[in-house]
Design an enzyme around this catalytic site. Structure first.
Site, PDB file in Angstrom:
ATOM      1  N   CYS A 558       0.852  -1.196   0.000  1.00 41.06           N
ATOM      2  CA  CYS A 558       0.000   0.000   0.000  1.00 41.06           C
ATOM      3  C   CYS A 558       0.886   1.245   0.000  1.00 41.06           C
ATOM      4  CB  CYS A 558      -0.861   0.044   1.254  1.00 41.06           C
ATOM      5  SG  CYS A 558      -1.895  -1.404   1.456  1.00 41.06           S
ATOM      6  N   TRP A 603       2.306  11.456  -7.318  1.00 42.96           N
ATOM      7  CA  TRP A 603       2.252  10.531  -6.190  1.00 42.96           C
ATOM      8  C   TRP A 603       1.553  11.134  -4.970  1.00 42.96           C
ATOM      9  CZ3 TRP A 603       7.765   7.923  -6.789  1.00 42.96           C
ATOM     10  CH2 TRP A 603       7.678   6.978  -7.816  1.00 42.96           C
ATOM     11  N   HIS A 737      16.451  -4.367  -8.444  1.00 44.62           N
ATOM     12  CA  HIS A 737      15.280  -4.980  -7.817  1.00 44.62           C
ATOM     13  C   HIS A 737      15.574  -6.397  -7.350  1.00 44.62           C
ATOM     14  CE1 HIS A 737      13.797  -1.841 -10.532  1.00 44.62           C
ATOM     15  NE2 HIS A 737      13.002  -1.566  -9.518  1.00 44.62           N
TER      16      HIS A 737
END
Ligand code: GLN
Ligand code: ZN
Length: 801
Positions: A558, A603, A737
């Site tokens: 989230c 954002w 990543h």
């Protein structure tokens, strides 16, 4: 955005407590168990008011709790949501909008479209297969994830081809309908519509790229028919198909697929009321015509917040006897609805579609907004009165439906009107100086006076960097201890002096490490930042922060976007202290590190009382002040991250040019005033920028670092196709990543590929993105190999440092 660990583990609340959490609301006396007015909710957040589902999922994945525990949390959440909506008085309550991971993955499960690599052998799909598709497992990677339209929600992309055997493999939609029914709530089961499902999928590996996904319609419709028949047998009287792709740029073949699909479903659907739900943008006149011509469909759900032109289409021509589900309550934002204005829109629509045919709804699923304002303990009452999260939006929908039916709750409407008025006139919202400065920017252009190649020469004189200069993107690993100091400083448990000391020690460590590694342009490592937007928002005026305003990004992850409520300005320098401290520790150039205006905007939850570009220009001016202060403090290299520039691209092509124009302009505003010798970098976290390459060039940065290693062919192909890029460019040489450490050879190989299409003198060498989620024992060897690769190549190119 960055994931932050929860500061406290929130105990799971029993469902009855959720209810008391959600109702009543200030000014509302509305708990109605009796007649329900024509009200509908498209979908509801699944995570729970305090992210209960997130914690339950993660605990299950970590094998700390059982499948039964997870199912119990999920069932409690569903039940509390249904009961809440029912208690408020909502007539059309959705089911099957809950998901353990993603609603598109749920549809993939329903259709049995499991890619063969997951080894599923038929039967009802269980957690094992489901979560393997979502997250991968020890031997197989996850399915690809991509953005749900232009939201920050990511769905799992179906992988289809001519050989996929579809079968009815998840009864979730029917089970949840029955579950709600057993609780006394008659719901509207929601399915992803068959055409959108196919349009959102991609050809599986090995399938021709040109394969027509829509050719699979006749194969998936039989499964849809089975589901519909079971829902009917279970007592459903309504069904909702989400067809969000109807608002995209569709050709006549794609639009024709809707007509074919629903004509084929017509007989199975007979006896049901059928709602087709669309959202996120206007419908084109062609799409509107297709939608309203669909066989067997009785109701259309339209986003009237973003679809301002759609309203005109409705007014011009609405089919007799059909229902309009009017999405007037914004599901994409956190602002309280202007009830008086919505009511007048609804009344105008009622005159067109007829009294019994109008249903008040949300503009889209409430999945994209925060859950419940009741849990916001840190916002002051004034700001709170301007806001509505999902739970409050449910109440707004109902209040509007009641008012339409002649039962207006005067107290609720007048407190809403008072809040709207206070927001309009509050001195906290308006700052005239900022308004004036931003207004003065419109229409004019802002560019650095000298062209990029001359600037690069001036910068090279000052910086004397070797060829293939090395750098990193900004952040270094964020350790548990580091997060702890920051948290304790925020909670006043650590003094400012001790905090500054701890941060400086961390910066020194990072600077020493980079010198040891022999990196050319250093960073301070961003230890003082939790998140690249929040850090700036907290220091700018016009921003507010929530405690629990979480929105699902994907799976259990989230984000908590800041709320921009007022004119933005920068009371004082935000990063100069840290950057100067870092620069004082080394002779090498230290990059100042800022987040760009477009990324801060994209954002955040933004104001709905002025156009996005105006807010963006205001942020740009604040960042400009910071850039200039950094320059004054002798920081000669400044990076302005625009990680989210591309994701703000509007859904419809016709709107791209306008967005790109003001977004790129905003970026240029931040640095148009610096000297030629000050080197401006920018960074982007994606590589699919082929379609916007000219806008990226137009940003006129001196150097751009860009994600590349996960898809290098894609990025480099732009240059292969002849696009000229004269500024510095650093396509990432390894994927940050993954914990995997790339070898020197592998990195050298990557750089060689770049050298084949880009001039040596413009190439920079850097990782794909910031390093904050990695560990030091991954970062050190990886960067070490990166520098080693560069040194080998420099030697070969004959100009070693
Ligand atoms: N400077 C930021 C960092 O390194 C950039 C992060 C991002 O692009 N998402 O963390
Ligand atoms: Zn990045």
């Amino acid at each position: 955005m960055e994931w932050t660990p929860p500061s406290e583990i929130v105990p799971l609340l029993p469902p009855c407590l959720f209810i008391s959490n959600l109702v009543p609301l200030s000014g509302s006396s509305s708990v109605h168990y009796g007649t329900k007015m024509a009200s509908h909710i498209v979908g509801y957040p699944r995570m729970g008011p305090k992210r209960e589902l997130k914690f339950a999922l993660e605990s299950f994945w970590d094998k700390k709790s059982s499948a039964e525990d997870l199912k119990k949390v999920a069932a409690d959440l569903r039940s509390s949501i249904w009961k809440q909506m029912s208690a408020v008085g909502i007539k059309y309550i959705p089911s099957n909008t809950f998901s353990y991971y993603d609603q598109v993955l749920d549809a993939t499960s329903m259709l049995g479209a499991v890619p063969p690599r997951y080894g599923w052998s038929g039967g009802e799909i269980g957690f094992d297969t489901y979560f393997s598709m979502a997250r991968g497992n020890a031997s197989v990677p996850a399915m690809e994830m991509t953005k749900w339209s232009d939201t920050n929600y990511h769905f799992i992309v179906p992988e289809l081809g001519p050989d996929v055997k579809f079968s009815y493999a998840s009864h979730k939609a029917v089970d949840e309908f029955k579950e709600a029914k057993a609780l006394g709530v008659n719901t509207v089961p929601v399915l992803i519509g068959p055409v959108s499902y196919l349009l959102l999928s991609k050809p599986a590996k090995g399938v021709e790229k040109t394969f027509s996904l829509l050719s699979l319609l006749p194969k998936i419709l039989p499964v849809y028919k089975e589901v519909i028949s079971e829902l009917k047998a279970a007592g459903a009287s309504w069904i909702q198909f989400d067809e969000p792709t109807l608002v995209m740029d569709l050709d006549s073949h794609q639009l024709g697929a809707f007509t074919t699909a629903y004509a084929d479903l017509e007989s199975t659907l007979s006896g049901l009321n059928v709602l087709i739900e669309t959202y996120f943008a206007d419908l084109t006149p062609e799409a509107y015509k297709t939608l309203t011509g669909l066989k067997g469909v009785t109701a259309y759900g339209l986003d009237l917040v973003r679809g301002t032109q759609t309203i005109e289409l409705v007014k011009k021509d609405f089919p007799k006897g059909k229902h309009l589900f009017a999405g007037v309550v914004d599901g994409r934002n956190i602002w309280a609805n202007d009830l008086a204005s919505s009511l007048s829109t609804l009344q105008a629509l009622e005159a067109v579609v007829g009294k019994d045919n109008l249903v008040v709804s949300t503009s889209c699923s409430l999945l994209h907004t925060a859950v419940d304002l009741v849990n916001e303990t840190k916002l002051d009452d004034e700001i709170k009165s301007w806001l509505a999260f999902a739970a409050q939006k449910v109440v707004e929908v109902n209040a509007l439906a009641k008012a339409l039916a002649g039962q207006k709750d005067e107290a609720f409407f007048s407190s809403n009107a008072a809040a709207q008025a206070s927001r309009k006139s509050s001195p906290r919202v308006t700052n005239e100086a900022v308004q004036k400065a931003a207004a003065a920017l419109k229409g004019s252009d802002h560019r650095r006076a000298t062209n990029v190649s001359a600037r690069l020469d001036a910068q090279q004189k000052k910086l004397s960097l070797p060829i293939l200069p090395t750098t990193t993107i900004g952040s270094f690993p964020q350790t548990v201890e580091l997060r702890k100091v920051r948290r304790e400083f925020k909670a006043n448990k650590v003094s400012e002096d001790d905090y500054v000391k701890a941060m400086k020690e961390e910066i020194k460590k990072v600077v020493d490490l980079q010198e040891e590694l022999d990196i050319d342009v250093l960073v301070h490592g961003e230890p003082e930042r939790n998140d690249m937007v929040e850090y700036f928002g907290e220091q700018l005026s016009g921003f507010a922060f929530t405690v629990n305003g979480w929105v699902q990004s994907y799976g259990s992850r989230c984000v908590k976007p800041p709320i921009i409520y007022g004119d933005v300005s920068r009371p004082k320098p935000m990063t100069v202290f840290w950057s100067s401290a870092a620069q004082s520790m080394t002779k090498r150039p230290m990059k100042g590190m800022l987040t760009g205006p477009v990324t801060i905007l994209n954002w955040s939850f933004v104001r709905n009382d002025q156009p996005r570009f105006e807010t963006c220009y205001q942020i740009a001016l604040a960042i400009k002040d910071e850039v200039e202060d950094l320059e004054k403090a002798s920081i000669n290299v400044i990076q302005i991250d625009e990680a989210a520039l591309r994701e703000g691209l509007p859904l419809r092509k016709s709107k791209h040019a306008f967005y790109l124009k003001w977004a790129v302009h905003s970026f240029r505003i931040t640095n148009c005033g610096v000297k030629d010798t000050t080197q401006i970098h920018t960074h982007m976290c994606y590589s699919n920028f082929n379609d916007i390459i000219h806008s990226i060039i137009d940003m006129d940065a001196d150097v751009i670092t860009i994600e590349n290693s996960r898809s290098d062919e894609k990025l480099l192909s732009v240059f292969r196709e002849g696009v000229k890029y004269g500024a510095g460019i650093g396509p990432g040489v390894y994927d940050i990543h993954s914990p995997r450490i790339p070898s020197t050879e592998e990195i050298a190989d990557r750089i060689n590929k770049m050298l084949a299409v880009l001039e040596t003198k413009i190439l920079w060498v850097n990782p794909d993105c910031g390093l904050k989620t990695r560990k030091y024992d991954e970062v050190k060897p990886a960067l070490n190999n990166m520098v080693a690769a560069v040194k080998q190549l420099r030697a070969k190119l004959g100009s070693a440092k």
